[in-house]
Design a protein around this motif. Sequence first.
Motif, PDB file in Angstrom:
ATOM      1  N   LEU A 252       0.815  -1.217   0.000  1.00 48.86           N
ATOM      2  CA  LEU A 252       0.000   0.000   0.000  1.00 48.86           C
ATOM      3  C   LEU A 252       0.844   1.260   0.000  1.00 48.86           C
ATOM      4  N   VAL A 253       1.588   1.433   1.101  1.00 47.90           N
ATOM      5  CA  VAL A 253       2.237   2.721   1.303  1.00 47.90           C
ATOM      6  C   VAL A 253       3.402   2.928   0.335  1.00 47.90           C
ATOM      7  N   ASN A 254       4.016   1.826  -0.102  1.00 52.41           N
ATOM      8  CA  ASN A 254       5.165   1.975  -0.996  1.00 52.41           C
ATOM      9  C   ASN A 254       4.764   1.961  -2.468  1.00 52.41           C
ATOM     10  N   LEU A 255       3.496   1.741  -2.773  1.00 56.85           N
ATOM     11  CA  LEU A 255       3.129   1.710  -4.187  1.00 56.85           C
ATOM     12  C   LEU A 255       1.702   2.203  -4.481  1.00 56.85           C
ATOM     13  N   LYS A 256       0.703   1.529  -3.909  1.00 55.26           N
ATOM     14  CA  LYS A 256      -0.678   1.818  -4.322  1.00 55.26           C
ATOM     15  C   LYS A 256      -1.095   3.252  -3.965  1.00 55.26           C
ATOM     16  N   ILE A 257      -0.784   3.682  -2.749  1.00 53.49           N
ATOM     17  CA  ILE A 257      -1.217   5.025  -2.329  1.00 53.49           C
ATOM     18  C   ILE A 257      -0.546   6.107  -3.175  1.00 53.49           C
ATOM     19  N   PRO A 258       0.811   6.097  -3.273  1.00 53.19           N
ATOM     20  CA  PRO A 258       1.422   7.124  -4.128  1.00 53.19           C
ATOM     21  C   PRO A 258       0.947   7.054  -5.572  1.00 53.19           C
ATOM     22  N   CYS A 259       0.667   5.850  -6.055  1.00 55.03           N
ATOM     23  CA  CYS A 259       0.197   5.694  -7.434  1.00 55.03           C
ATOM     24  C   CYS A 259      -1.155   6.394  -7.613  1.00 55.03           C
ATOM     25  N   VAL A 260      -2.053   6.192  -6.636  1.00 54.49           N
ATOM     26  CA  VAL A 260      -3.365   6.843  -6.711  1.00 54.49           C
ATOM     27  C   VAL A 260      -3.217   8.359  -6.570  1.00 54.49           C
ATOM     28  N   MET A 261      -2.318   8.778  -5.659  1.00 55.57           N
ATOM     29  CA  MET A 261      -2.085  10.216  -5.469  1.00 55.57           C
ATOM     30  C   MET A 261      -1.634  10.846  -6.785  1.00 55.57           C
ATOM     31  N   ASN A 262      -0.746  10.151  -7.476  1.00 59.31           N
ATOM     32  CA  ASN A 262      -0.224  10.643  -8.748  1.00 59.31           C
ATOM     33  C   ASN A 262      -1.334  10.697  -9.799  1.00 59.31           C
TER      34      ASN A 262
ATOM     35  N   THR B  63      -9.640   3.495  -8.858  1.00 62.79           N
ATOM     36  CA  THR B  63      -9.771   2.061  -9.161  1.00 62.79           C
ATOM     37  C   THR B  63      -8.870   1.687 -10.341  1.00 62.79           C
ATOM     38  N   ILE B  64      -8.916   2.501 -11.390  1.00 64.43           N
ATOM     39  CA  ILE B  64      -8.093   2.192 -12.569  1.00 64.43           C
ATOM     40  C   ILE B  64      -6.606   2.295 -12.231  1.00 64.43           C
ATOM     41  N   ALA B  65      -6.242   3.265 -11.381  1.00 68.36           N
ATOM     42  CA  ALA B  65      -4.835   3.398 -10.976  1.00 68.36           C
ATOM     43  C   ALA B  65      -4.379   2.174 -10.172  1.00 68.36           C
ATOM     44  N   VAL B  66      -5.179   1.758  -9.193  1.00 68.72           N
ATOM     45  CA  VAL B  66      -4.792   0.593  -8.369  1.00 68.72           C
ATOM     46  C   VAL B  66      -4.729  -0.659  -9.248  1.00 68.72           C
ATOM     47  N   ALA B  67      -5.728  -0.812 -10.144  1.00 65.43           N
ATOM     48  CA  ALA B  67      -5.756  -2.001 -11.004  1.00 65.43           C
ATOM     49  C   ALA B  67      -4.537  -2.024 -11.936  1.00 65.43           C
ATOM     50  N   SER B  68      -4.216  -0.875 -12.547  1.00 66.19           N
ATOM     51  CA  SER B  68      -3.061  -0.823 -13.465  1.00 66.19           C
ATOM     52  C   SER B  68      -1.774  -1.127 -12.712  1.00 66.19           C
ATOM     53  N   SER B  69      -1.656  -0.543 -11.524  1.00 61.06           N
ATOM     54  CA  SER B  69      -0.462  -0.763 -10.711  1.00 61.06           C
ATOM     55  C   SER B  69      -0.351  -2.234 -10.312  1.00 61.06           C
ATOM     56  N   THR B  70      -1.483  -2.824  -9.929  1.00 60.46           N
ATOM     57  CA  THR B  70      -1.496  -4.227  -9.511  1.00 60.46           C
ATOM     58  C   THR B  70      -1.054  -5.138 -10.652  1.00 60.46           C
ATOM     59  N   VAL B  71      -1.638  -4.924 -11.825  1.00 62.78           N
ATOM     60  CA  VAL B  71      -1.290  -5.777 -12.975  1.00 62.78           C
ATOM     61  C   VAL B  71       0.200  -5.618 -13.298  1.00 62.78           C
ATOM     62  N   THR B  72       0.701  -4.375 -13.247  1.00 60.49           N
ATOM     63  CA  THR B  72       2.128  -4.146 -13.530  1.00 60.49           C
ATOM     64  C   THR B  72       2.998  -4.933 -12.549  1.00 60.49           C
ATOM     65  N   THR B  73       2.694  -4.835 -11.263  1.00 55.96           N
ATOM     66  CA  THR B  73       3.498  -5.537 -10.255  1.00 55.96           C
ATOM     67  C   THR B  73       3.469  -7.044 -10.486  1.00 55.96           C
ATOM     68  N   ILE B  74       2.266  -7.579 -10.705  1.00 59.99           N
ATOM     69  CA  ILE B  74       2.145  -9.042 -10.866  1.00 59.99           C
ATOM     70  C   ILE B  74       2.908  -9.495 -12.116  1.00 59.99           C
ATOM     71  N   LEU B  75       2.812  -8.719 -13.198  1.00 56.93           N
ATOM     72  CA  LEU B  75       3.528  -9.101 -14.425  1.00 56.93           C
ATOM     73  C   LEU B  75       5.040  -9.032 -14.221  1.00 56.93           C
TER      74      LEU B  75
ATOM     75  N   SER C  77       4.539   2.444 -11.644  1.00 63.86           N
ATOM     76  CA  SER C  77       4.652   1.228 -10.817  1.00 63.86           C
ATOM     77  C   SER C  77       5.849   0.341 -11.168  1.00 63.86           C
ATOM     78  N   ILE C  78       6.474   0.597 -12.315  1.00 63.55           N
ATOM     79  CA  ILE C  78       7.532  -0.320 -12.762  1.00 63.55           C
ATOM     80  C   ILE C  78       8.698  -0.391 -11.768  1.00 63.55           C
ATOM     81  N   LEU C  79       9.252   0.773 -11.411  1.00 64.19           N
ATOM     82  CA  LEU C  79      10.440   0.748 -10.533  1.00 64.19           C
ATOM     83  C   LEU C  79      10.139   0.175  -9.155  1.00 64.19           C
ATOM     84  N   PRO C  80       9.071   0.653  -8.467  1.00 63.99           N
ATOM     85  CA  PRO C  80       8.779   0.040  -7.170  1.00 63.99           C
ATOM     86  C   PRO C  80       8.516  -1.472  -7.276  1.00 63.99           C
ATOM     87  N   SER C  81       7.927  -1.905  -8.416  1.00 71.08           N
ATOM     88  CA  SER C  81       7.656  -3.342  -8.575  1.00 71.08           C
ATOM     89  C   SER C  81       8.960  -4.132  -8.688  1.00 71.08           C
ATOM     90  N   ILE C  82       9.946  -3.541  -9.360  1.00 67.71           N
ATOM     91  CA  ILE C  82      11.257  -4.219  -9.421  1.00 67.71           C
ATOM     92  C   ILE C  82      11.818  -4.315  -8.000  1.00 67.71           C
TER      93      ILE C  82
END
Lengths: 222, 257
Positions: free
Chosen positions: A82-92, A111-123, B59-64
């Motif tokens: 959350l704090v290291n990715l999802k929250i700043p991603c939504v803020m952005n 929702t779209i920001a969290v979903a995009s971020s989630t898919v990126t991380t999982i991939l 999200s790319i860099l934090p994901s790495i």
Amino acid sequence: MDYRSKMHFYGRIFTVLGIFVMFLIPVVTWIVTGIGPDFTRVATGVLALSIIFLPGGIVEVLTYGPILGTSGTYLAFITGNLVNLKIPCVMNAREIAKTQINTEENEVISTIAVASSTVTTILIMGLGVLMLLPLKPILESELLKPAFNWVISALFGALAYKYFKGHIKYTIAPMVVVIVLSIFIPDFVQANVVIVILIAAIIAIVFARLIYNKEMKKGEVQ
Amino acid sequence: MDIQTLKEAWWLYLIGVLVSLFIIGGALFFAKKAYIRSKELKMGKEMIKKTVISSVSFSILPSIGIFIGVITMAGLLGIPLPWVRLSVLGALHYELLAVKIATDGITVLSLNIEDFVTIAFVMTIAIIWGALFTLFFFKKYQSKVIDKVDTSNKKSFANLLFQSVFIGLVSAFFGDAFSKIFSYDIKEIQNGLYTGNEIEGSTFVPIIVFVSAFIFMAAFDYLIQKKKMTWLENIQLSLSMVMAMTLAVLLGIGGIY
């Protein structure tokens, strides 16, 4: 059923399924090997960790829920980071889309920001696992270590500009407090970021209210 | 089955794939619902596209960084367990702490199957509180508290209230970077486990990274606002991060860590 109620409904189903999925590894390993956990160690371990993470978990829902919106909250509280990715991603994302919290538009954007971020991380994680052998020496190299060691500082430094710009007078009080805490109890600050976030947010809100009241009064007089 | 075979077992990888598909499926499901809603609200397609591009690039860099967490824990626990743990409600510092608490005194050589299952259960259960709280109380919290805040009036305090929460959040991470000037204890990790050894020290690097990312953002903002280089808008944050992280690498080459 309106959009938000539907999202609560789907979000709750997703959360239950997510919790079920989380238990797959320990439970399947237990079934396959026939060897269960040491229940005493599980109980003491969970208790010790919960003392730290139970209040943190609740505070996170209270603090981040409004930022993430309905489905964003359900999604983020299952996918984590959350704090290291999802929250700043939504803020952005909401800074770019210029949406206001608690509006339907913001709900969509977060929702779209969290979903995009989630898919990126999982991939990236999946790709990383697939290419582990060639990637491991690169990612673990001494040369790149400082870059990934301080990725959070880079992330929040960049975000700070967006949030401090145009709001300098509101940042002074929380910044003074965190600077004082950092000088006198640096280890506490590093070990208890959730608590420091809470303290800094409360101070920022209180001082923003004071400044707001003062400006309102001034406006009335004029 | 011995522990070495277990922690890299094919069926654990299969669970990793299933978990990944479940998460991606859930994310796409909610994204689709949001997209349909955006059409009903007559939000421009361009705005949605911008959100996706900026969120992915962001999200790319934090994901790495998160993936490096998998590598960090792989020595002790193999790949699949850390992979799943960091995909579902995970965070590296939490997972390492969970391993430490669940297996105090255990090393990669003495780890057995019971330890592995114990670690997996502790990691999974103790992080669950936020999700449970969301499940049972979020709807009520939203209707009783969040909805009472009216953000429609731009002059109301409500907007400033949320802005203040963000400022508090960012300030806390400034503090995290700044505090390392005064004390920064590196907990030694060996084979995915805290050894208990701490190297006491301090470092200026995180605050330099923080401030430089701030300055890079300001510079990009200048280019966007004054030089009308609007194409930078979606990637200015990622670029600022890359440049600040590159600075950390350069400092490292110069012997400053």
